[in-house]
Design an enzyme around this catalytic site. Structure first.
Site, PDB file in Angstrom:
ATOM      1  N   ARG A  43       1.116  -1.041   0.182  1.00 19.51           N
ATOM      2  CA  ARG A  43       0.162   0.079  -0.266  1.00 19.51           C
ATOM      3  C   ARG A  43       1.010   1.446  -0.010  1.00 19.51           C
ATOM      4  NH1 ARG A  43      -5.019   1.894   3.432  1.00 19.51           N
ATOM      5  NH2 ARG A  43      -6.196   0.413   2.323  1.00 19.51           N
ATOM      6  N   HIS A  54      -7.099   0.585  -6.530  1.00 22.56           N
ATOM      7  CA  HIS A  54      -7.562   0.013  -5.158  1.00 22.56           C
ATOM      8  C   HIS A  54      -8.645  -1.232  -5.561  1.00 22.56           C
ATOM      9  CE1 HIS A  54      -7.596  -1.656  -1.170  1.00 22.56           C
ATOM     10  NE2 HIS A  54      -8.823  -0.547  -0.727  1.00 22.56           N
ATOM     11  N   GLN A  58      -9.826  -4.185  -3.105  1.00 19.53           N
ATOM     12  CA  GLN A  58     -11.002  -3.042  -2.227  1.00 19.53           C
ATOM     13  C   GLN A  58     -12.583  -3.568  -3.547  1.00 19.53           C
ATOM     14  OE1 GLN A  58     -12.667  -1.676   0.263  1.00 19.53           O
ATOM     15  NE2 GLN A  58     -14.251  -1.961  -0.672  1.00 19.53           N
ATOM     16  N   ASP A 107     -17.041   7.533  -1.276  1.00 18.52           N
ATOM     17  CA  ASP A 107     -15.935   7.514  -0.979  1.00 18.52           C
ATOM     18  C   ASP A 107     -15.402   8.837  -0.643  1.00 18.52           C
ATOM     19  OD1 ASP A 107     -13.441   6.357   0.322  1.00 18.52           O
ATOM     20  OD2 ASP A 107     -12.522   6.069  -2.186  1.00 18.52           O
ATOM     21  N   CYS A 118     -15.983   1.602   0.839  1.00 16.50           N
ATOM     22  CA  CYS A 118     -14.885   1.132   0.848  1.00 16.50           C
ATOM     23  C   CYS A 118     -15.087   1.004   1.531  1.00 16.50           C
ATOM     24  CB  CYS A 118     -13.902   1.335   0.025  1.00 16.50           C
ATOM     25  SG  CYS A 118     -13.689   3.627   0.125  1.00 16.50           S
ATOM     26  N   ARG A 133     -14.361  -8.884   1.846  1.00 16.89           N
ATOM     27  CA  ARG A 133     -12.411  -8.480   1.267  1.00 16.89           C
ATOM     28  C   ARG A 133     -11.522  -9.832   1.823  1.00 16.89           C
ATOM     29  NH1 ARG A 133      -9.931  -3.067   1.517  1.00 16.89           N
ATOM     30  NH2 ARG A 133      -7.876  -4.137   0.783  1.00 16.89           N
TER      31      ARG A 133
HETATM   32  N1  NVA Z   1      -9.272   7.397  -1.087  1.00 10.98           N
HETATM   33  C1  NVA Z   1      -9.581   5.877   0.222  1.00 10.98           C
HETATM   34  C2  NVA Z   1     -10.010   5.235   0.024  1.00 10.98           C
HETATM   35  C3  NVA Z   1      -9.490   4.047   1.661  1.00 10.98           C
HETATM   36  C4  NVA Z   1      -9.749   2.345   1.646  1.00 10.98           C
HETATM   37  C5  NVA Z   1      -8.134   6.725   0.122  1.00 10.98           C
HETATM   38  O1  NVA Z   1      -6.944   6.609  -0.448  1.00 10.98           O
HETATM   39  O2  NVA Z   1      -8.007   7.860   1.575  1.00 10.98           O
HETATM   40  N1   CP Z   2     -11.172   0.251   2.197  1.00  4.20           N
HETATM   41  C1   CP Z   2      -9.960   0.311   2.667  1.00  4.20           C
HETATM   42  O1   CP Z   2      -9.437  -1.101   2.190  1.00  4.20           O
HETATM   43  O2   CP Z   2      -9.529  -0.058   4.406  1.00  4.20           O
HETATM   44  P1   CP Z   2      -8.444   0.130   5.028  1.00  4.20           P
HETATM   45  O3   CP Z   2      -7.798   1.306   4.478  1.00  4.20           O
HETATM   46  O4   CP Z   2      -8.992   0.024   6.207  1.00  4.20           O
HETATM   47  O5   CP Z   2      -7.356  -0.953   4.620  1.00  4.20           O
END
Ligand code: NVA
Ligand code: CP
Length: 300
Positions: free
Chosen positions: A102, A129, A132, A219, A259, A287
């Site tokens: 990540r 992502h 997800q 989101d 998400c 997930r």
């Molecule tokens: N768009 C959000 C998704 C988190 C799962 C982010 O990147 O923070």
């Molecule tokens: N939806 C998602 O990826 O959640 P986290 O940021 O908690 O991993």
């Protein structure tokens, strides 16, 4: 399929294969059937951003498959002190059987795959992502029976989630509508691809885009790494909220997905969130099953 870097790389058959295996693994888990098919294997999980769902579901999923997972925070890795990704990739390939990462730049994930010799899984970048959206597609198919004739409308920021939903939903044959302000639209190249390969539209008009949608998705307005822009974004996204007015134009019985984490009162009202909690938390559960399927496909 050697890696999961972004859904655009996958064939429809790859996606359906993952979803079918995810359904099977979910069934087996619910019926107490163990499936330690990754016994002796280790997944390294590099995190340059926070996580609740991704971290826990990958770690638990690996344990359920008989393997183990290592949590590698970039604060502790040499990558956080500037060791190049090319070198990190080659070193980690000597010890591990797979890497979940990540991070910010999609290029870093692509480079990890290019220079390493083990499967790489994108656990979220600024661009995509994919894990997800595999869980999202699993949840949609579980509840609606198939993808045929379905329309998904994403309301809000044209971010990593919007990009991956466009790629994933178009690949399985769903219609996709994106309601985003003009300056916050999804990736331009991806939108061109979607318009050429599927039933796609992106407009600032929320109610127009949500009309007759079977799935409404939203989101956060400010993603991880955009905290400094939160005030500006809050102003730009006024009106881009999933609320009763949006649900009133969606198809009767429409699902709502998020998400998570959610900011109630911003991109979604508390009322809509709670009315659709069954779907949203099943999506979070999925997930686990979808990622186990990805790991089995890539690492077995
Ligand atoms: N768009 C959000 C998704 C988190 C799962 C982010 O990147 O923070
Ligand atoms: N939806 C998602 O990826 O959640 P986290 O940021 O908690 O991993």
């Amino acid at each position: 399929m050697k890696h999961l870097l972004k859904l655009g790389d996958l064939e429809n058959a790859d996606i359906i294969g993952i979803l079918n295996l995810a359904d099977q693994l979910k069934y087996e888990r619910k019926h107490g059937i163990e499936h330690p098919v990754l016994k002796g294997k280790t997944l390294g999980m590099i995190f340059q951003k926070s996580s609740t769902r991704t971290r826990v579901s990958f770690e638990v999923g690996m344990a359920q498959l008989g393997g183990s997972a290592l949590f590698l925070s970039s604060r502790d890795l040499q990558i956080g002190r500037g060791e190049p990704v090319q070198d990190t990739a080659r070193v980690l390939s000597c010890y591990l059987d797979g890497i979940m990462i990540r991070t910010f730049a999609q290029q870093e994930v692509e480079d990890l795959a290019r220079y390493g010799s083990i499967p790489v899984i994108n656990g979220l970048t600024d661009y995509a992502h994919p894990c997800q959206v595999l869980a999202d597609l699993m949840t949609i198919r579980e509840r609606k029976g198939s993808f045929k004739g379905l329309k998904l409308c994403f309301v809000g920021d044209g971010n990593n989630m919007a990009n991956s939903l466009i790629a994933g939903c178009v690949k399985v044959g769903m219609a996709v509508r994106i309601a985003s302000p003009k300056d916050y639209q999804p990736d331009a190249a991806l939108m061109r691809w979607a318009a050429e390969n599927g039933d796609f539209d992106c407009q600032p008009d929320v109610l127009g885009m949500a009309q007759d949608a079977d799935v409404i998705y939203t989101d956060v307005w400010a993603s991880m790494g955009q905290e400094d822009e939160a005030a500006k974004r809050r102003a730009a996204f006024q009106g881009y909220q999933v609320n009763d007015a949006v649900m009133a134009v969606a198809r009767p019985g429409a699902m709502v997905l998020h998400c998570l984490p959610a900011h109630r009162g911003e991109e979604i009202t508390n009322e809509v969130m709670e009315a659709h909690a069954d779907e949203i938390f099943e999506e979070a559960e999925n997930r686990l099953h979808a990622q186990k399927a990805v790991m089995v496909k890539l690492m077995k």
